[in-house]
Enzyme design. Sequence first.
Site, PDB file in Angstrom:
ATOM      1  N   HIS A 255       0.869  -1.185   0.000  1.00  0.00           N
ATOM      2  CA  HIS A 255       0.000   0.000   0.000  1.00  0.00           C
ATOM      3  C   HIS A 255       0.902   1.231   0.000  1.00  0.00           C
ATOM      4  CE1 HIS A 255      -2.773   3.020   1.694  1.00  0.00           C
ATOM      5  NE2 HIS A 255      -3.771   2.206   1.409  1.00  0.00           N
TER       6      HIS A 255
ATOM      7  N   ASP B 273       3.172  -4.741   7.762  1.00  0.00           N
ATOM      8  CA  ASP B 273       1.887  -4.051   7.618  1.00  0.00           C
ATOM      9  C   ASP B 273       0.791  -5.105   7.675  1.00  0.00           C
ATOM     10  OD1 ASP B 273      -0.451  -2.855   6.773  1.00  0.00           O
ATOM     11  OD2 ASP B 273       0.365  -2.051   4.908  1.00  0.00           O
TER      12      ASP B 273
ATOM     13  N   GLN C 237      -4.510  -5.671   6.437  1.00  0.00           N
ATOM     14  CA  GLN C 237      -5.481  -6.547   5.779  1.00  0.00           C
ATOM     15  C   GLN C 237      -5.568  -7.932   6.408  1.00  0.00           C
ATOM     16  OE1 GLN C 237      -7.699  -5.645   3.664  1.00  0.00           O
ATOM     17  NE2 GLN C 237      -6.897  -3.594   3.346  1.00  0.00           N
TER      18      GLN C 237
ATOM     19  N   LYS D  45     -10.313  -1.724  10.017  1.00  0.00           N
ATOM     20  CA  LYS D  45     -10.227  -2.941   9.215  1.00  0.00           C
ATOM     21  C   LYS D  45     -10.694  -4.167   9.996  1.00  0.00           C
ATOM     22  CE  LYS D  45      -7.643  -0.779   5.993  1.00  0.00           C
ATOM     23  NZ  LYS D  45      -8.151  -0.348   4.682  1.00  0.00           N
TER      24      LYS D  45
ATOM     25  N   CYS E  98      -4.748   2.514  -3.754  1.00  0.00           N
ATOM     26  CA  CYS E  98      -3.538   3.020  -3.088  1.00  0.00           C
ATOM     27  C   CYS E  98      -2.397   2.021  -3.211  1.00  0.00           C
ATOM     28  CB  CYS E  98      -3.818   3.334  -1.612  1.00  0.00           C
ATOM     29  SG  CYS E  98      -5.023   4.649  -1.359  1.00  0.00           S
TER      30      CYS E  98
END
Length: 419
Positions: free
Chosen positions: A136, A213, A216, A239, A377
């Site tokens: 991202h 990261d 997700q 999220k 993104c």
Amino acid sequence: MGERPQWDGDTLAALRSQFPVLQQKINGHDLVYLDNAATTHMPTAVLAAMQHFEAHNRANIHRGVHTLSQRATDDFDAARLTLKRFVGADAPDCELVFTSGTTDALNMVAHGLSTPCEQAAYLQPGDEIIASTLEHHANLVVWQQAARRTGAVLRILQPDAEGRLHTADLQKLLNGKTRVFTVTACANATGERPPYEELLQLAHNAGALTVLDAAQAVSHETLRFAALNADFMAFSGHKMYGPMGTGALVGRRKALARLTPLRFGGDMVESVSAHDARFAELPMRLEGGTPNVPGAVGMAAAAQFLTKQGLPAVDAHVRALREQAVQALSGIKGLRVLALHAQASAIAAFVTTDVHPHDIGTLLDARGIAVRTGHHCAQPLIDHFGVGATTRASFAMYNTPEEVERLAAGVAHALEKLR
């Protein structure tokens, strides 16, 4: 593709009843919300926890001896402990810092490693940072800027033609100059789940600080931060069925202590004189300003809600929906699903040969179906596939097989109308 267990209809109906936003019609149709990779919705348990705080305990933390301040502080501290347990960061050498989201957390790391304060910046001219094409923008642009600030070199780990990262390719990039390696736990544009455990291990063995990261992954994958060779991990509340504007950076205490604070001011200092300041210990050192206490409370309530449902069950459910969607969409002429192999995912992104995604999204919305269109993104990854913008459907615990059928029928209708 193998079959995976799904919740039965009664279980799903009971679950869906706890999400007020789903109980509405859009353009005359029952809402089918398939934009969960962007933002998930909040159940009543989360809304109630936040409302209770606002109605009974609202006050600023750490700064008052009165009862409401003490209650608010207790709520904030309890939320931190809940979230540390939820992501497996409750080991003694781990800490959790509240942020406004994954983007804020990643900025905190990149800025903190590239800006001098009490000591020289961790990153120096000639040092190397490795990021991947799957990232991202929030986990790429921050490192571009860190490299510019310090004179470090940003190197890119490229995926193969199907969007997969390979440990052998990372091994070729690692060397004695590698100071940071950062990677996503799941590509938001395709659903690709890279072998991040092995990638982090390789970078750690090479002496680099490592960043994950997990934005997700946090809503369905069981994360065990303390068991990873990761120094930092970032994720967002919105999220994982929590409130917007909330997130966290978890990290090894030694690694977090390297960071120059992103924000200076109240509550992050131990003492201040007219010309100098001594900063507080972690985690307060990195939490300058009035925190989003109701957000932290809501985020912790979301973690408890997910735990109650059972993350393995949530994971199996969203994977099954993704598999169903891939099979249905792949049968539509002129449609290509990206990263077909990415089964450990809740995301299905696709392109068509002759219809723009925005037009597909508009016609789906007319049928009450919410998807995301664009570059998500993640423009370097979309460019890697050479496809331009895509349409992305992303699934959550409250989605149903019937909604996947509505998606496939809606896409087929849109393509027939637009061609």
